[in-house]
Design a protein around this motif. Structure first.
Motif, mmCIF file in Angstrom:
data_model
loop_
_atom_site.group_PDB
_atom_site.id
_atom_site.type_symbol
_atom_site.label_atom_id
_atom_site.label_comp_id
_atom_site.label_asym_id
_atom_site.label_seq_id
_atom_site.Cartn_x
_atom_site.Cartn_y
_atom_site.Cartn_z
ATOM 1 N N GLN A 1 0.849 -1.184 0.000
ATOM 2 C CA GLN A 1 0.000 0.000 0.000
ATOM 3 C C GLN A 1 0.889 1.240 0.000
ATOM 4 O OE1 GLN A 1 -2.608 0.196 3.346
ATOM 5 N NE2 GLN A 1 -3.524 2.142 2.731
ATOM 6 N N VAL A 2 0.630 2.114 -0.960
ATOM 7 C CA VAL A 2 1.419 3.329 -1.075
ATOM 8 C C VAL A 2 0.915 4.365 -0.083
ATOM 9 C CG1 VAL A 2 2.111 5.201 -2.589
ATOM 10 C CG2 VAL A 2 1.873 2.880 -3.502
ATOM 11 N N GLN A 3 1.843 4.958 0.635
ATOM 12 C CA GLN A 3 1.498 6.056 1.545
ATOM 13 C C GLN A 3 2.444 7.220 1.311
ATOM 14 O OE1 GLN A 3 1.392 4.384 5.605
ATOM 15 N NE2 GLN A 3 -0.802 4.806 5.567
ATOM 16 N N LEU A 4 1.868 8.392 1.217
ATOM 17 C CA LEU A 4 2.630 9.629 1.098
ATOM 18 C C LEU A 4 2.177 10.544 2.231
ATOM 19 C CD1 LEU A 4 2.197 10.173 -2.754
ATOM 20 C CD2 LEU A 4 4.139 9.121 -1.596
ATOM 21 N N VAL A 5 3.102 10.923 3.077
ATOM 22 C CA VAL A 5 2.751 11.720 4.251
ATOM 23 C C VAL A 5 3.508 13.041 4.205
ATOM 24 C CG1 VAL A 5 2.708 11.816 6.758
ATOM 25 C CG2 VAL A 5 2.339 9.623 5.587
ATOM 26 N N SER A 25 6.188 5.539 1.350
ATOM 27 C CA SER A 25 6.345 4.114 1.640
ATOM 28 C C SER A 25 5.463 3.329 0.677
ATOM 29 C CB SER A 25 5.964 3.801 3.094
ATOM 30 O OG SER A 25 4.625 4.150 3.355
ATOM 31 N N GLY A 26 5.812 2.058 0.505
ATOM 32 C CA GLY A 26 5.024 1.207 -0.374
ATOM 33 C C GLY A 26 5.375 1.329 -1.839
ATOM 34 N N ILE A 27 6.429 2.083 -2.163
ATOM 35 C CA ILE A 27 6.889 2.229 -3.534
ATOM 36 C C ILE A 27 8.405 2.050 -3.567
ATOM 37 C CG2 ILE A 27 5.043 3.749 -4.331
ATOM 38 C CD1 ILE A 27 6.918 6.127 -3.870
ATOM 39 N N ILE A 28 8.910 1.737 -4.743
ATOM 40 C CA ILE A 28 10.363 1.710 -4.928
ATOM 41 C C ILE A 28 10.766 3.146 -5.200
ATOM 42 C CG2 ILE A 28 12.282 0.731 -6.206
ATOM 43 C CD1 ILE A 28 10.434 -1.626 -6.909
ATOM 44 N N TYR A 93 -1.014 21.932 -0.239
ATOM 45 C CA TYR A 93 0.058 21.369 -1.041
ATOM 46 C C TYR A 93 0.054 19.846 -0.895
ATOM 47 C CZ TYR A 93 1.923 25.975 -2.043
ATOM 48 O OH TYR A 93 2.075 27.265 -2.503
ATOM 49 N N TYR A 94 0.059 19.182 -2.035
ATOM 50 C CA TYR A 94 -0.043 17.729 -2.074
ATOM 51 C C TYR A 94 1.219 17.099 -2.649
ATOM 52 C CZ TYR A 94 -5.082 18.522 -1.581
ATOM 53 O OH TYR A 94 -6.332 18.913 -1.141
ATOM 54 N N CYS A 95 1.638 16.043 -2.020
ATOM 55 C CA CYS A 95 2.711 15.211 -2.564
ATOM 56 C C CYS A 95 2.114 14.241 -3.583
ATOM 57 C CB CYS A 95 3.377 14.453 -1.420
ATOM 58 S SG CYS A 95 4.772 13.418 -1.893
ATOM 59 N N ASN A 96 2.857 13.999 -4.633
ATOM 60 C CA ASN A 96 2.381 13.123 -5.701
ATOM 61 C C ASN A 96 3.492 12.176 -6.130
ATOM 62 O OD1 ASN A 96 2.166 12.885 -9.010
ATOM 63 N ND2 ASN A 96 0.201 12.700 -7.976
ATOM 64 N N ALA A 97 3.116 10.952 -6.472
ATOM 65 C CA ALA A 97 4.128 9.960 -6.845
ATOM 66 C C ALA A 97 3.729 9.212 -8.098
ATOM 67 C CB ALA A 97 4.332 8.964 -5.700
ATOM 68 N N TYR A 108 -0.546 8.441 -7.324
ATOM 69 C CA TYR A 108 -0.627 8.411 -5.862
ATOM 70 C C TYR A 108 -0.559 9.826 -5.281
ATOM 71 C CZ TYR A 108 0.603 3.564 -6.805
ATOM 72 O OH TYR A 108 0.627 2.273 -7.297
ATOM 73 N N TRP A 109 -1.402 10.060 -4.278
ATOM 74 C CA TRP A 109 -1.494 11.365 -3.651
ATOM 75 C C TRP A 109 -1.418 11.261 -2.136
ATOM 76 C CZ3 TRP A 109 -1.605 15.711 -6.572
ATOM 77 C CH2 TRP A 109 -1.963 15.581 -7.918
#
Length: 119
Positions: A1-5, A25-28, A93-97, A108-109
């Motif tokens: 599970q992808v998490q962006l904090v 987390s949850g991503i390479i 402001y949002y982090c994005n992957a 991912y947001w």
């Protein structure tokens, strides 16, 4: 599970600086393009900055050399240093992957962090 904090938002006076950080987390992470977007009330979400796997960067036109995006692959973080903040920079402001240079918006947001700039 992808998490962006995200972290680091807050209230700052015009002309001031803030540093936003996003822990992933949850991503390479080292193989993932990362970006920051923002959304002000009544406006569409817009690209602030993007950094590719290879370290190439893109910025929104409004940035005008005030912001810098950088990544730390060992810590799996992407940060945004914002200088010379103005009231019009007020937004969530949002982090994005998972974006690319060709298509910076990834799938991912994060939940977002509020930035408020007082005049």
């Amino acid at each position: 599970q992808v998490q962006l904090v995200e972290s680091g938002g807050g209230l700052v006076q015009a002309g001031g600086s803030l540093r936003l950080s996003c822990a992933a987390s949850g991503i390479i992470f080292s193989s993932t393009g990362m970006g920051w977007y923002r959304q002000a009330p009544g406006k569409q979400r817009e690209l602030v900055a993007f950094i590719s796997v290879g370290g190439f960067t893109l910025y929104g036109d409004f940035v005008k050399d005030r912001f810098t995006i950088f990544r730390n692959n060992a810590q799996k973080t992407v940060s945004l240093r914002m200088n010379s903040l103005q009231p019009e920079d007020k937004a969530i402001y949002y982090c994005n992957a998972d974006g690319t240079l060709h298509t910076p918006t990834g799938q991912y947001w994060g939940q977002g962090t509020q930035v408020t700039v007082s005049s």
